[in-house]
Design an enzyme around this catalytic site. Structure first.
Site, PDB file in Angstrom:
ATOM      1  N   CYS A 153      68.193  23.626  13.839  1.00 21.19           N
ATOM      2  CA  CYS A 153      69.345  24.499  14.091  1.00 21.19           C
ATOM      3  C   CYS A 153      69.727  25.718  12.826  1.00 21.19           C
ATOM      4  O   CYS A 153      69.699  25.241  11.623  1.00 21.19           O
ATOM      5  CB  CYS A 153      70.604  23.804  14.219  1.00 21.19           C
ATOM      6  SG  CYS A 153      71.987  24.582  14.367  1.00 21.19           S
ATOM      7  N   GLY A 189      74.332   4.040  40.268  1.00 20.71           N
ATOM      8  CA  GLY A 189      73.433   5.139  40.606  1.00 20.71           C
ATOM      9  C   GLY A 189      73.564   5.354  42.297  1.00 20.71           C
ATOM     10  O   GLY A 189      73.034   6.476  42.627  1.00 20.71           O
ATOM     11  N   CYS A 203      72.280  24.382  17.716  1.00 18.39           N
ATOM     12  CA  CYS A 203      72.791  23.358  18.504  1.00 18.39           C
ATOM     13  C   CYS A 203      73.661  23.699  19.539  1.00 18.39           C
ATOM     14  O   CYS A 203      74.763  24.596  19.466  1.00 18.39           O
ATOM     15  CB  CYS A 203      73.913  22.429  17.425  1.00 18.39           C
ATOM     16  SG  CYS A 203      73.027  21.646  16.078  1.00 18.39           S
ATOM     17  N   CYS A 210      73.281  24.427  10.955  1.00 16.87           N
ATOM     18  CA  CYS A 210      73.183  23.282  10.246  1.00 16.87           C
ATOM     19  C   CYS A 210      71.782  22.622  10.007  1.00 16.87           C
ATOM     20  O   CYS A 210      71.904  21.359   9.370  1.00 16.87           O
ATOM     21  CB  CYS A 210      74.131  22.319  10.955  1.00 16.87           C
ATOM     22  SG  CYS A 210      73.370  21.540  12.506  1.00 16.87           S
ATOM     23  N   CYS A 235      77.474  20.237  15.621  1.00 17.85           N
ATOM     24  CA  CYS A 235      76.871  21.344  14.551  1.00 17.85           C
ATOM     25  C   CYS A 235      78.029  21.664  13.587  1.00 17.85           C
ATOM     26  O   CYS A 235      77.915  21.736  12.306  1.00 17.85           O
ATOM     27  CB  CYS A 235      76.890  22.842  15.448  1.00 17.85           C
ATOM     28  SG  CYS A 235      75.696  23.753  14.476  1.00 17.85           S
TER      29      CYS A 235
HETATM   30 ZN   LIG Z   1      73.583  23.048  14.332  1.00 20.96          ZN
END
Ligand SMILES: [Zn+2]
Lengths: 315, 201
Positions: free
Chosen positions: A253, A44, A278, A256, A284
């Site tokens: 989505c 970090g 997506c 999908c 997707c």
């Molecule tokens: Zn999707």
């Protein structure tokens, strides 16, 4: 099939007549490699590095490209995504660049890649220990808009004085009843360093926590490299009475049917028609290939412009 | 490259300097990212005695004129210093606290860890990385490692740490995020020990 579906298979050394392997000269790679190892040793923390001129302008991922160029070898398979999509201008040009200067194979399949360079998303598909994720960083300093002076920012990190950031977030809560930051939501890494996760949606923040793959971050304009080693604790800042929460959608989505992925709202026609799809185009596509069906399936899957195809951002 | 310097043969570096360094870097990156894991480097140079091939690979991969190097007495031989000058061009320093890298070929000759540079509050990255050659990274006293890069814990069995090392490491840990980083080497293998790691015997 897009360009991403094919791959170049030139052997490592027979590439790029006029280029060094992976473009950078060896002295630059050595310098960046040393920085990467120190970045891994202090999760970090932002290591300054001597950024080189790249054949792409700042904002097109020059920090990520320099990190990728310093780690990649002829046995690697590279995937490049921009806001989740493999087929945007930026992703395609970075992938072509490495195919040309390093002769490596490229892919759009998350599982096949050994190195994934990304802008603004972490893939939905889980990553493995033998993969490396390289994130392009436009603005590496999480304290910058609260403290413009570089030296003061270094002191804040040096002495772990992050009260300002908590105040800022709490003012959000006081004003809006919630923390309104939805992208680039600051995280505490290894309980010590406050870090910008890059402008990923905060939806992706929990993926960084105890992630099995090494995550490397490169900022070209501000010349910083930082890292999250595998399995490192990464905590999004929050408060007892306002715990961190990720975005959720009422929709799934449209293509999908996924209910677990980050969705982009896209406009489908001139009359305000819209749908949610997506953001991770490979995820997707993989789901659709496996037979998953969303509510828009059956109609002609409409074409649309992905929001990623837009201006540079300093990364 | 190989040649003759000062009347003795100079060991060659990587057969292919570009791909050799890339391959060695990925090995040491894996080792530092996953402390406790013994990583065998797949591409190695010929090393001048008493350097192990892995130690020489790290030198060729990481050191140059920007990285002052401290060598213990065991590693301070003509063949080693000529090799490093020729292939890396790194200046050799007699002061461990000015070194970006240190090579310790004989653990008994290693100065206490706090003799090296731990970096500073603003730039903790400016610390020494100590490369320590071990008798074994496969057999020896058991160490338990925890920290970033490790899912739960990692067990290393290594032979050749200096006397009192665990106490020195614990003191180094208290400096975090400052501190010295270490890479243990033996023959063709490396094991990473970044400052973020807790060690128990
Ligand atoms: Zn999707």
């Amino acid at each position: 099939m897009t360009e991403a579906g094919r791959s170049t298979a030139t052997a490592g050394r027979s590439v790029g007549e006029a280029y060094n392997f992976a473009y950078l000269d060896e002295q630059t790679k050595r310098m960046i490699r040393r920085c990467i190892l120190k970045a891994v040793a202090v999760p970090g923390y932002q290591v300054p590095f001597g950024s080189r001129e790249m054949p792409l302008p700042y904002g097109w991922g020059t920090g990520g490209i320099q990190v990728t160029a310093s780690i990649i070898g002829p046995d690697d398979t590279l995937k490049v995504i921009d806001q989740g999509a493999d087929d945007t201008t930026n992703a395609v040009s970075i992938r072509r660049f490495f195919a040309r200067v390093a002769g490596i194979e490229t892919t759009d399949r998350t599982a096949e890649a050994t190195v994934i360079q990304t802008r603004h998303r972490i893939p939905e598909h889980p990553m493995r220990e033998d993969q490396i994720l390289v994130l392009q960083v436009p603005k590496p300093e999480p304290m910058r808009y609260l403290e413009p002076r570089e030296l003061e920012c270094r002191k804040i990190h040096g002495f772990s004085e992050y009260g300002l950031m908590h105040v800022q977030l709490y003012e959000d809560i006081a004003k809006f009843g919630e923390i309104t930051t939805t992208y680039d939501y600051p995280v505490m890494v290894n309980r010590r360093h406050l870090m910008s996760p890059t402008p990923i949606p905060k939806f992706d923040n929990p993926k960084m926590h105890r992630f099995p793959a090494l995550q490397l971050f490169g900022a070209g304009r501000e010349k910083r490299i930082y890292a999250i080693p595998p399995y490192t604790e990464v905590k999004s800042l929050d408060f007892d009475d306002h715990p961190f929460e990720v975005q959720t959608w009422d929709e799934c989505c449209a293509l999908c049917g996924a209910e677990d992925s980050f969705l982009d709202e896209v406009i489908t026609d001139d009359e305000g028609g819209k749908m949610f799809v997506c953001s991770d185009s490979h995820y997707c596509g993989e789901r659709r290939a496996a037979g998953h069906v969303g509510p828009m399936e059956g109609e002609d899957a409409p074409s649309f412009a992905r929001p990623a195809d837009q201006e540079a951002d300093g990364s | 490259m190989s040649g003759t310097v000062g009347g003795h043969d100079l060991a060659p570096g990587f057969a292919d300097p570009v791909l050799g360094s890339q391959s060695a870097f990925r090995g040491v990156l894996e080792a530092m990212s996953r402390p406790g894991r013994v990583v065998t480097l797949s591409t190695l140079p010929t090393a001048p005695a008493p350097l192990d091939p892995a130690t020489a690979a790290l030198a060729l991969t990481l050191m140059d004129f920007d990285t002052p190097l401290w060598l213990d007495d065991a590693a301070t031989t003509d063949s080693v210093t000529d090799y490093l000058k020729f292939h890396c061009g790194c200046p050799v320093t007699g002061e461990p606290d000015t070194a970006r890298f240190a090579i310790v070929a004989d653990a008994a000759l290693m100065p206490p860890l706090d003799a090296f540079d731990p970096g500073n509050d603003l730039y903790p990255d400016q610390s020494t990385t100590v490369i320590l050659q071990m008798k074994s990274l496969a057999e020896g006293p058991r160490l338990r490692l925890t920290g970033p890069g490790i899912e739960r814990d990692a067990i290393a069995t290594v032979d050749g740490l200096p006397a009192g090392f665990l106490d020195q490491w614990a003191a180094n840990r208290t400096l975090y995020p400052l501190g010295v980083d270490m890479i243990l080497t033996c023959d063709e293998a490396v094991l990473g020990l970044p400052r973020s790691i807790e060690l128990e015997g």
